[in-house]
Design a protein around this motif. Structure first.
Motif, PDB file in Angstrom:
ATOM      1  N   VAL A   1      70.217  -6.792 -45.560  1.00 24.99           N
ATOM      2  CA  VAL A   1      70.130  -7.904 -44.604  1.00 24.99           C
ATOM      3  C   VAL A   1      68.691  -8.413 -44.570  1.00 24.99           C
ATOM      4  O   VAL A   1      67.753  -7.634 -44.412  1.00 24.99           O
ATOM      5  CB  VAL A   1      70.570  -7.451 -43.195  1.00 24.99           C
ATOM      6  N   SER A   2      68.522  -9.712 -44.736  1.00 27.92           N
ATOM      7  CA  SER A   2      67.163 -10.270 -44.772  1.00 27.92           C
ATOM      8  C   SER A   2      66.550 -10.345 -43.371  1.00 27.92           C
ATOM      9  O   SER A   2      65.344 -10.141 -43.206  1.00 27.92           O
ATOM     10  CB  SER A   2      67.176 -11.658 -45.425  1.00 27.92           C
ATOM     11  N   ASP A   3      67.380 -10.611 -42.349  1.00 23.60           N
ATOM     12  CA  ASP A   3      66.852 -10.764 -40.983  1.00 23.60           C
ATOM     13  C   ASP A   3      66.886  -9.430 -40.242  1.00 23.60           C
ATOM     14  O   ASP A   3      67.628  -9.255 -39.270  1.00 23.60           O
ATOM     15  CB  ASP A   3      67.657 -11.828 -40.225  1.00 23.60           C
ATOM     16  N   LYS A   4      66.073  -8.508 -40.704  1.00 23.44           N
ATOM     17  CA  LYS A   4      66.049  -7.180 -40.065  1.00 23.44           C
ATOM     18  C   LYS A   4      65.493  -7.250 -38.657  1.00 23.44           C
ATOM     19  O   LYS A   4      65.868  -6.456 -37.788  1.00 23.44           O
ATOM     20  CB  LYS A   4      65.231  -6.198 -40.916  1.00 23.44           C
ATOM     21  N   ASP A   5      64.579  -8.208 -38.425  1.00 22.41           N
ATOM     22  CA  ASP A   5      64.028  -8.347 -37.068  1.00 22.41           C
ATOM     23  C   ASP A   5      65.097  -8.800 -36.080  1.00 22.41           C
ATOM     24  O   ASP A   5      65.077  -8.431 -34.901  1.00 22.41           O
ATOM     25  CB  ASP A   5      62.848  -9.311 -37.063  1.00 22.41           C
ATOM     26  N   LEU A   6      66.069  -9.581 -36.566  1.00 25.03           N
ATOM     27  CA  LEU A   6      67.171 -10.021 -35.705  1.00 25.03           C
ATOM     28  C   LEU A   6      68.056  -8.824 -35.339  1.00 25.03           C
ATOM     29  O   LEU A   6      68.481  -8.687 -34.188  1.00 25.03           O
ATOM     30  CB  LEU A   6      67.995 -11.092 -36.429  1.00 25.03           C
ATOM     31  N   PHE A   7      68.319  -7.968 -36.328  1.00 27.63           N
ATOM     32  CA  PHE A   7      69.072  -6.739 -36.035  1.00 27.63           C
ATOM     33  C   PHE A   7      68.326  -5.910 -34.996  1.00 27.63           C
ATOM     34  O   PHE A   7      68.931  -5.391 -34.040  1.00 27.63           O
ATOM     35  CB  PHE A   7      69.261  -5.915 -37.312  1.00 27.63           C
ATOM     36  N   ALA A   8      67.017  -5.782 -35.164  1.00 32.83           N
ATOM     37  CA  ALA A   8      66.223  -4.956 -34.251  1.00 32.83           C
ATOM     38  C   ALA A   8      66.331  -5.471 -32.818  1.00 32.83           C
ATOM     39  O   ALA A   8      66.475  -4.685 -31.868  1.00 32.83           O
ATOM     40  CB  ALA A   8      64.759  -4.936 -34.700  1.00 32.83           C
ATOM     41  N   GLU A   9      66.301  -6.794 -32.650  1.00 34.54           N
ATOM     42  CA  GLU A   9      66.347  -7.360 -31.306  1.00 34.54           C
ATOM     43  C   GLU A   9      67.739  -7.196 -30.688  1.00 34.54           C
ATOM     44  O   GLU A   9      67.871  -6.837 -29.511  1.00 34.54           O
ATOM     45  CB  GLU A   9      65.954  -8.832 -31.346  1.00 34.54           C
ATOM     46  N   PHE A  10      68.786  -7.458 -31.487  1.00 40.83           N
ATOM     47  CA  PHE A  10      70.152  -7.258 -30.982  1.00 40.83           C
ATOM     48  C   PHE A  10      70.374  -5.790 -30.641  1.00 40.83           C
ATOM     49  O   PHE A  10      70.965  -5.460 -29.603  1.00 40.83           O
ATOM     50  CB  PHE A  10      71.186  -7.711 -32.021  1.00 40.83           C
ATOM     51  N   TYR A  11      69.917  -4.906 -31.531  1.00 40.61           N
ATOM     52  CA  TYR A  11      70.109  -3.480 -31.292  1.00 40.61           C
ATOM     53  C   TYR A  11      69.364  -3.042 -30.039  1.00 40.61           C
ATOM     54  O   TYR A  11      69.862  -2.249 -29.238  1.00 40.61           O
ATOM     55  CB  TYR A  11      69.629  -2.672 -32.505  1.00 40.61           C
ATOM     56  N   ARG A  12      68.152  -3.579 -29.858  1.00 40.19           N
ATOM     57  CA  ARG A  12      67.353  -3.207 -28.696  1.00 40.19           C
ATOM     58  C   ARG A  12      68.027  -3.656 -27.396  1.00 40.19           C
ATOM     59  O   ARG A  12      68.019  -2.947 -26.381  1.00 40.19           O
ATOM     60  CB  ARG A  12      65.956  -3.830 -28.832  1.00 40.19           C
TER      61      ARG A  12
ATOM     62  N   LEU B   1      76.258 -10.544 -47.269  1.00 39.00           N
ATOM     63  CA  LEU B   1      75.859  -9.982 -45.977  1.00 39.00           C
ATOM     64  C   LEU B   1      74.893 -10.902 -45.225  1.00 39.00           C
ATOM     65  O   LEU B   1      74.659 -10.708 -44.041  1.00 39.00           O
ATOM     66  CB  LEU B   1      75.213  -8.608 -46.163  1.00 39.00           C
ATOM     67  N   ASN B   2      74.333 -11.876 -45.921  1.00 40.37           N
ATOM     68  CA  ASN B   2      73.436 -12.807 -45.243  1.00 40.37           C
ATOM     69  C   ASN B   2      74.120 -14.138 -44.940  1.00 40.37           C
ATOM     70  O   ASN B   2      73.459 -15.132 -44.645  1.00 40.37           O
ATOM     71  CB  ASN B   2      72.167 -13.012 -46.081  1.00 40.37           C
ATOM     72  N   LYS B   3      75.452 -14.131 -45.025  1.00 41.33           N
ATOM     73  CA  LYS B   3      76.227 -15.291 -44.590  1.00 41.33           C
ATOM     74  C   LYS B   3      76.645 -15.094 -43.137  1.00 41.33           C
ATOM     75  O   LYS B   3      76.735 -13.971 -42.653  1.00 41.33           O
ATOM     76  CB  LYS B   3      77.483 -15.458 -45.451  1.00 41.33           C
ATOM     77  N   GLY B   4      76.924 -16.183 -42.460  1.00 37.73           N
ATOM     78  CA  GLY B   4      77.453 -16.080 -41.106  1.00 37.73           C
ATOM     79  C   GLY B   4      78.904 -15.652 -41.136  1.00 37.73           C
ATOM     80  O   GLY B   4      79.663 -16.014 -42.041  1.00 37.73           O
ATOM     81  N   VAL B   5      79.300 -14.852 -40.153  1.00 41.84           N
ATOM     82  CA  VAL B   5      80.687 -14.384 -40.070  1.00 41.84           C
ATOM     83  C   VAL B   5      81.231 -14.768 -38.702  1.00 41.84           C
ATOM     84  O   VAL B   5      80.835 -14.200 -37.681  1.00 41.84           O
ATOM     85  CB  VAL B   5      80.767 -12.856 -40.255  1.00 41.84           C
ATOM     86  N   ALA B   6      82.110 -15.759 -38.700  1.00 40.39           N
ATOM     87  CA  ALA B   6      82.727 -16.218 -37.450  1.00 40.39           C
ATOM     88  C   ALA B   6      81.675 -16.552 -36.390  1.00 40.39           C
ATOM     89  O   ALA B   6      81.796 -16.176 -35.225  1.00 40.39           O
ATOM     90  CB  ALA B   6      83.705 -15.172 -36.928  1.00 40.39           C
ATOM     91  N   GLY B   7      80.625 -17.224 -36.820  1.00 36.97           N
ATOM     92  CA  GLY B   7      79.583 -17.646 -35.879  1.00 36.97           C
ATOM     93  C   GLY B   7      78.538 -16.599 -35.581  1.00 36.97           C
ATOM     94  O   GLY B   7      77.602 -16.852 -34.819  1.00 36.97           O
ATOM     95  N   SER B   8      78.666 -15.416 -36.142  1.00 35.73           N
ATOM     96  CA  SER B   8      77.691 -14.347 -35.919  1.00 35.73           C
ATOM     97  C   SER B   8      77.011 -13.988 -37.233  1.00 35.73           C
ATOM     98  O   SER B   8      77.599 -14.128 -38.306  1.00 35.73           O
ATOM     99  CB  SER B   8      78.381 -13.093 -35.355  1.00 35.73           C
ATOM    100  N   SER B   9      75.778 -13.510 -37.123  1.00 37.53           N
ATOM    101  CA  SER B   9      75.078 -13.043 -38.315  1.00 37.53           C
ATOM    102  C   SER B   9      75.441 -11.585 -38.579  1.00 37.53           C
ATOM    103  O   SER B   9      75.895 -10.867 -37.686  1.00 37.53           O
ATOM    104  CB  SER B   9      73.567 -13.169 -38.121  1.00 37.53           C
ATOM    105  N   SER B  10      75.235 -11.152 -39.822  1.00 38.37           N
ATOM    106  CA  SER B  10      75.506  -9.751 -40.154  1.00 38.37           C
ATOM    107  C   SER B  10      74.611  -8.822 -39.349  1.00 38.37           C
ATOM    108  O   SER B  10      75.018  -7.706 -39.003  1.00 38.37           O
ATOM    109  CB  SER B  10      75.283  -9.512 -41.652  1.00 38.37           C
ATOM    110  N   ALA B  11      73.387  -9.282 -39.049  1.00 39.81           N
ATOM    111  CA  ALA B  11      72.472  -8.453 -38.249  1.00 39.81           C
ATOM    112  C   ALA B  11      73.089  -8.144 -36.884  1.00 39.81           C
ATOM    113  O   ALA B  11      73.061  -7.004 -36.410  1.00 39.81           O
ATOM    114  CB  ALA B  11      71.138  -9.179 -38.082  1.00 39.81           C
ATOM    115  N   GLU B  12      73.672  -9.163 -36.275  1.00 37.80           N
ATOM    116  CA  GLU B  12      74.310  -8.953 -34.966  1.00 37.80           C
ATOM    117  C   GLU B  12      75.536  -8.066 -35.086  1.00 37.80           C
ATOM    118  O   GLU B  12      75.771  -7.181 -34.239  1.00 37.80           O
ATOM    119  CB  GLU B  12      74.695 -10.307 -34.367  1.00 37.80           C
ATOM    120  N   LEU B  13      76.331  -8.289 -36.146  1.00 37.63           N
ATOM    121  CA  LEU B  13      77.554  -7.501 -36.310  1.00 37.63           C
ATOM    122  C   LEU B  13      77.246  -6.020 -36.510  1.00 37.63           C
ATOM    123  O   LEU B  13      77.940  -5.153 -35.975  1.00 37.63           O
ATOM    124  CB  LEU B  13      78.359  -8.029 -37.500  1.00 37.63           C
TER     125      LEU B  13
END
Length: 775
Positions: free
Chosen positions: A460-471, A412-424
């Motif tokens: 997911v290690s980058d929870k702050d990235l998820f928070a920003e995308f979600y926001r 889940l902490n690998k990139g997927v088609a240029g996107s992070s799991s946090a973004e997905l």
């Protein structure tokens, strides 16, 4: 007196017929007689022992089953009184010691003359039956003789601290019979156990009686049972199952092998319940588990077509449950299974990542959504599947929870088609929560999906990235009224708050609250307009007032608004000044939308456009033809924004403007004119701006926030510790920040250097690896 003697006689007769009946002898008349000892006739040792010998011989004959009348009350009283008199005579006629010695010799003689010969002539099971019989007889003999000689126990033995009569009797059997026979008995018992293991029928009660001898002979201690029988039995058990295991591991599949092992363990437990001592159970099971399960564990688990990987792959739930039951009782037996489980999940998850990569490249995904959405949905299904394994097959053991967590963290902490799991994950939530999203689900299914996404976020290690995308996505849903259900919006924020803490969701909760306040503010604005007709802007105006700290940062430009829009801005400023004078309004035109009427010949079409697009179109109310540079000057827009605006109006689906030259891209040399001949079957059309890739900006914003977070963490640590080594500072900083993101060591080192230059901390002059906090 006669009644009393009849009662004693009855007890004696009953005792002869039941070896388990315990008789407590009543003190004989010699203890009560008032005659002085000086008046008694002295009983010599030979005379007294001759009389006792007759009683002992009678007892032996009764034990051997020979015809002999039972003891009556008079017999018992005479024997007891004889011992009493011989022990209470004045020296040198006190024969207590001699009687004590003769008591022991009586057992020795009987054992040598009768018991041992009868045992030596028998073998195997017959010898065991004879041993059980002789032990039972011996215990009866000890009981009777110890009562005849009871006066010794009461006075002589107690005063001299000698072994009791009962102990002497049992010791004689131990030293003479047990020491000689126990080895043979042990071999015979173990042979019978092996026969039973092979499916034969044996007399379990016989084995129990024999093993009771090993226990009882210890007189309260388990030494004889453990050393003389149990240790040998355990060695034989290990050898037996070692032979079985070496054969089964070659012949049987993993499930068949485990079935046999489970059945063997069950039968060994039954063995303990039926005839082995209960203390043998853990040792016995450990031996069986070691030989059947531990020795061949790696070979069993890695069997090519039936091992642990194959069972996981083929969803063999029952076999996996059996594997857990067996190995949960083996020390460290679950760890190899946990490792295989982790690797299997990692492989499955990595395969999903690769599928998403392939789908993104080929654009061949046609399963009801984009490859990113399909990927997240499959990950959720994968997590559900293996969480069921953890709870149902592995009884929620911590090893398997840990394996599941670590496996999901890997892929889940690998990139997927240029996107992070946090973004997905943020995009997946957006599709569920917004109107017209690709995920069409019921309310219950939406709640369930959101719950599962939040669980995945834990890996997911980058929870702050998820928070920003979600926001970012939440802001668009809220501002453009795209949210399908307010309850679901609040629900996921509650779940995120429980998972990641209040700080994680504070801004998002502020955004939701802002929208509620903004609606109230709009209502107040409409009341203001109704009460002040002169202040009317002449247009329908809706303004959403937001709190800067809660929302993502948006580009703000000094757009030259059309006069109609300027009037609207001024009216709202006047209204807002009546509410507060301590806040400054910053207008974010890039988020605005306008509905304008376009007259195309005889037909009027309502155009739904952004503020930038509306301002550009309204320039053509006064000019038929404008160059790119003229439009840029009049609007005061940056080239990046202006190109997007003109692209949407002249090169996209709806060509409201005509461009010269007629190419698909906008350049600074182009000229634009109003397309009066434009037509469409719809009376109302929406003209969107070309999508922007916001990923880069979000990542930049998160990187900036991370720098601040690292600075704050370092200062907080140093403020509390005052002096700290470099490595400790790095470790504590990583520990504090890992709840939100995985900090880079180089980034931490860089922030330390920056804080040194800003005089927050300093290096020790003597030791450069030591830092001090500057108050």
């Amino acid at each position: 007196m006669l009644r009393f003697l009849r009662f004693i006689s009855l007890l004696i007769v009953l005792f002869l017929f039941s070896s388990n009946f315990t008789l407590t002898p009543t003190v004989g008349p010699a203890d009560r007689e008032g005659t002085k000892m000086n008046d008694r006739k002295v009983i010599e040792l030979e005379q007294g022992w001759e009389f006792m010998g007759k009683g002992i011989t009678k007892l032996k004959r009764i034990l051997e089953g020979l015809p002999e009348p039972p003891f009556n009350s008079e017999d018992y009283m005479m024997l007891y009184t004889t011992i009493y008199n011989m022990c209470t005579q004045k020296p040198p006629h006190d024969y207590s010691q001699q009687l004590y010695d003769n008591y022991k010799q009586a057992f020795v003689d009987y054992i040598n003359s009768t018991v041992l010969p009868s045992l030596r002539e028998k073998h195997d099971e017959f010898m065991l039956r004879e041993l059980v019989k002789r032990w039972a007889n011996h215990k009866v003999m000890v009981r009777w003789l110890s009562r005849f000689f009871h006066y010794l126990d009461r006075y002589f033995i107690a005063r001299r601290s000698l072994p009791s009569l009962n102990e002497v009797g049992l010791t004689c059997f131990r030293d003479l019979v047990y020491q000689e026979i126990s080895g043979k008995a042990k071999d015979a018992v173990i042979a019978l156990i092996d026969i039973e293991r092979e499916g034969g029928q044996i007399d379990r009660s016989l084995l129990k009686n024999v093993l009771d001898i090993y226990v009882e002979i210890g007189m309260g201690q388990m030494d004889h049972y453990e050393k003389d029988f149990e240790a040998h039995m355990l060695d034989d058990t290990a050898a037996y199952y070692s032979r079985k295991a070496s054969s089964w591991i070659l012949e049987d599949s993993c499930p068949e092998y485990m079935l046999k092992s489970e059945e063997c363990l069950k039968k060994e437990k039954e063995r303990v319940a039926n005839y082995l001592h209960s203390s043998s159970e853990p040792k016995l099971l450990e031996k069986v588990q070691n030989e059947l399960l531990l020795v061949y564990e790696s070979q069993l688990l890695e069997k090519e077509n039936s091992g642990c990987r194959a069972l996981l792959k083929d969803d063999k739930v029952d076999d996996l449950s059996r594997m857990y039951r067996l190995y949960s009782k083996v020390t460290k037996g679950l760890e190899p299974i946990g490792s295989i489980f982790k690797q299997h999940i990692t492989d499955e998850g990595t395969a999903l990542v690769q599928q998403a990569e392939d789908a993104a490249i080929s654009k061949a995904e046609n399963t009801g959504g984009s490859h990113e959405q399909v990927f997240v949905r499959k990950v959720i299904e994968l997590h559900d599947k293996f969480m069921t394994y953890v709870t149902d097959c592995f009884n929620s053991h911590t090893i398997f929870h840990k394996a599941l967590k670590e496996a999901f963290e890997v892929f889940l902490n690998k990139g997927v088609a240029g996107s992070s799991s946090a973004e997905l994950l943020a995009t997946f939530c957006d599709n569920i929560l917004k109107k017209g999203g690709s995920e069409k689900l019921s309310d219950e299914a939406i709640e369930d999906s959101l719950e599962k996404v939040v669980k995945l976020l834990a890996y997911v290690s980058d929870k702050d990235l998820f928070a920003e995308f979600y926001r970012k996505k939440l802001s668009r849903r809220l501002l453009f009224d795209k949210s399908a259900n307010d309850d679901h919006e609040r629900s996921i924020l509650t779940k995120l708050k429980q998972q990641c803490g209040g700080q994680f969701t504070s801004k998002m909760e502020g955004m939701v609250t802002d929208l509620t306040l903004a609606r109230e503010n709009q209502t107040n604005f409409e009341e203001y307009l109704s009460q002040n007709p002169d202040a009317s802007p002449g247009l329908d105006l809706t303004v959403t007032v937001l709190t800067t700290g809660f929302w993502p940062s948006y580009k703000s430009s000094d757009l030259n608004l059309p006069a109609e829009m300027v009037r609207c801005v001024e009216v709202f400023k006047q209204f807002y000044s009546t509410k507060t004078k301590h806040r400054k309004l910053t207008w974010v035109y890039s988020l605005g939308s306008c509905n304008i009427n376009g007259k195309f010949g005889p037909k009027t079409i309502e155009l739904v456009v952004g503020t930038y697009q509306a301002a550009a179109l309204m320039l053509f109310n006064t000019s038929d033809r404008l160059s790119y540079s003229e439009i840029a000057t009049q609007l005061n827009l940056a080239d990046e924004d202006l190109v997007r605006v003109l692209q949407s109006l002249s090169c996209a689906k709806y060509k409201i403007l005509l461009k010269e030259p007629n190419t698909k891209t906008v350049s600074p040399t182009d000229c634009f004119s109003f397309n009066s001949s434009f037509t469409d079957r719809m009376r109302r059309i929406r003209i969107p701006l070309p999508p922007m890739d916001e990923r880069k900006k979000v990542v930049e914003d998160v990187d900036k926030d991370r720098r601040y977070a690292i600075d704050a963490s370092i200062v907080r640590i140093m403020k509390s510790r005052k002096v700290l080594g470099y490595q400790q500072l790095i470790t504590e900083c990583v520990e504090q920040l890992s709840r939100m993101f995985k900090p880079d060591f180089k980034a931490i080192k860089k922030r330390i250097e920056d804080l040194i230059t800003r005089d927050y901390i300093e290096r020790d002059k003597e030791n450069p690896q030591l830092f001090r906090y500057l108050a």
